[in-house]
Motif scaffolding. Structure first.
Motif, PDB file in Angstrom:
ATOM      1  N   TYR A 134       0.956  -4.265   8.341  1.00  0.00           N
ATOM      2  CA  TYR A 134       2.205  -4.010   7.628  1.00  0.00           C
ATOM      3  C   TYR A 134       3.287  -3.495   8.581  1.00  0.00           C
ATOM      4  CZ  TYR A 134      -1.216  -3.797   3.778  1.00  0.00           C
ATOM      5  OH  TYR A 134      -2.228  -4.057   2.905  1.00  0.00           O
ATOM      6  N   HIS A 222      -6.149   1.039  -0.674  1.00  0.00           N
ATOM      7  CA  HIS A 222      -5.606   1.982   0.309  1.00  0.00           C
ATOM      8  C   HIS A 222      -5.813   3.413  -0.176  1.00  0.00           C
ATOM      9  CE1 HIS A 222      -3.244   1.417   4.019  1.00  0.00           C
ATOM     10  NE2 HIS A 222      -2.874   2.674   3.829  1.00  0.00           N
ATOM     11  N   PHE A 229      -1.672   4.482   8.463  1.00  0.00           N
ATOM     12  CA  PHE A 229      -0.800   3.616   7.665  1.00  0.00           C
ATOM     13  C   PHE A 229      -0.487   4.334   6.349  1.00  0.00           C
ATOM     14  CE2 PHE A 229      -3.616   0.995  10.276  1.00  0.00           C
ATOM     15  CZ  PHE A 229      -2.679   0.364  11.080  1.00  0.00           C
ATOM     16  N   VAL A 234       3.215   1.672   3.178  1.00  0.00           N
ATOM     17  CA  VAL A 234       2.443   0.484   2.804  1.00  0.00           C
ATOM     18  C   VAL A 234       2.948  -0.078   1.484  1.00  0.00           C
ATOM     19  CG1 VAL A 234       0.148  -0.324   2.079  1.00  0.00           C
ATOM     20  CG2 VAL A 234       0.379   1.163   4.079  1.00  0.00           C
ATOM     21  N   ARG A 235       3.184   0.826   0.537  1.00  0.00           N
ATOM     22  CA  ARG A 235       3.687   0.389  -0.771  1.00  0.00           C
ATOM     23  C   ARG A 235       5.026  -0.328  -0.624  1.00  0.00           C
ATOM     24  NH1 ARG A 235       1.823   2.446  -5.481  1.00  0.00           N
ATOM     25  NH2 ARG A 235       1.147   4.395  -4.493  1.00  0.00           N
TER      26      ARG A 235
END
Length: 280
Positions: A134, A222, A229, A234-235
């Protein structure tokens, strides 16, 4: 060396050079797909031993050592992300696996995502577990220009004094880890030969976009305490591209933090993948 009655070996070609790839097989007990579990940086196929012993989802399981990790052969050249992608794809082809579901942890998620992006018709689903790709990892150890010095550092940090601090940073309580699991972790860390010579972490531009465009059903799992991360970033990176399931309290090793909770989320991911596959 850890005893492994499930150990198998397949010879693949990387850059036209033969290379020995080692994997372990948990045969299916009933109906279900084939799953390929791909470990992260500084790890090996042993990372999933506790999980797969629980027979967490229907089907048969393969756990593979990426080239230069675990028991798989180290190529004579420094690898790129394409080399790892090709290794997994050749394994799928040589074993005649019909659209397996890939489960990639951390760096293994980046590799799995690349397989999905470039060979979507050969994959039936993707589960990204605390995945890289990501954005570049935060708070990660940096390699030095000298492979031999990195190997010494890896060896030293595999001992309990330093290893315990690494595990705590990754969200685990070292005193709660069984000795057999710690031995598997240490084994993977010490045999991360490719990690000792890599110069920087592999780039994966447009990681989410390429997975989304592949149309392969994808789910991310996650932890909300992942320091490499962080979940908010990440979202944001995933957006609405595919579902994101969160394991509360987990750091970067969610299946080691809460095995039962992780199995629940893995089954939810499987049901979502099946639902998407049936729609197409």
């Amino acid at each position: 060396m850890l005893a492994d009655p499930r150990k198998q070996t397949t010879v693949i070609l990387l850059r036209d050079r033969p290379l020995r790839l080692v994997w372990s097989l948990w045969p299916a007990l009933g109906e279900g797909p084939t799953w390929i579990f791909i470990h992260g940086m500084g790890s090996s196929r042993w990372a999933f031993a506790d999980l797969l012993a629980q027979r967490p989802v229907p089907g048969q399981y393969l756990a593979v050592d990426l080239p230069g990790f675990g028991d798989s052969q180290l190529p004579p050249f420094v690898q790129t992300l394409d080399d790892f992608r090709d290794a997994v794809h050749q394994l799928i082809q040589q074993l005649h696996l019909r659209q397996p579901i890939l489960v990639g942890h951390s760096f293994g998620g980046m590799v799995a995502g690349r397989v999905v992006s470039d060979f979507p018709s050969d994959v039936g689903g993707l589960v990204l577990v605390a995945s890289a790709g990501y954005f570049p990892p935060e708070n990660a150890m940096k390699t030095l220009p000298w492979t031999w010095l990195n190997r010494i550092g890896i060896w030293i940090t595999s001992f309990d004094f330093y290893g315990d601090r690494m595990l705590q940073a990754l969200g685990l309580n070292p005193s709660e880890i069984p000795p057999s699991t710690r031995e598997r972790m240490r084994y993977g860390w010490r045999r991360a030969k490719e990690m000792a010579r890599m110069r920087e972490f592999y780039p994966a531009p447009n990681f989410v976009e390429h997975i989304f465009q592949s149309t392969v059903p994808t789910v991310a799992i996650h932890g909300d305490r992942d320091i490499l991360f962080p979940l908010p970033k990440v979202r944001e990176a995933i957006g609405s591209a595919f579902p994101l399931l969160v394991l509360q309290g987990a750091g970067h090793l969610p299946y080691d933090y809460d095995l039962d909770g992780f199995i629940v989320l893995l089954n939810e991911a499987y049901q979502r993948i099946r639902h998407e596959a049936n729609k197409s």
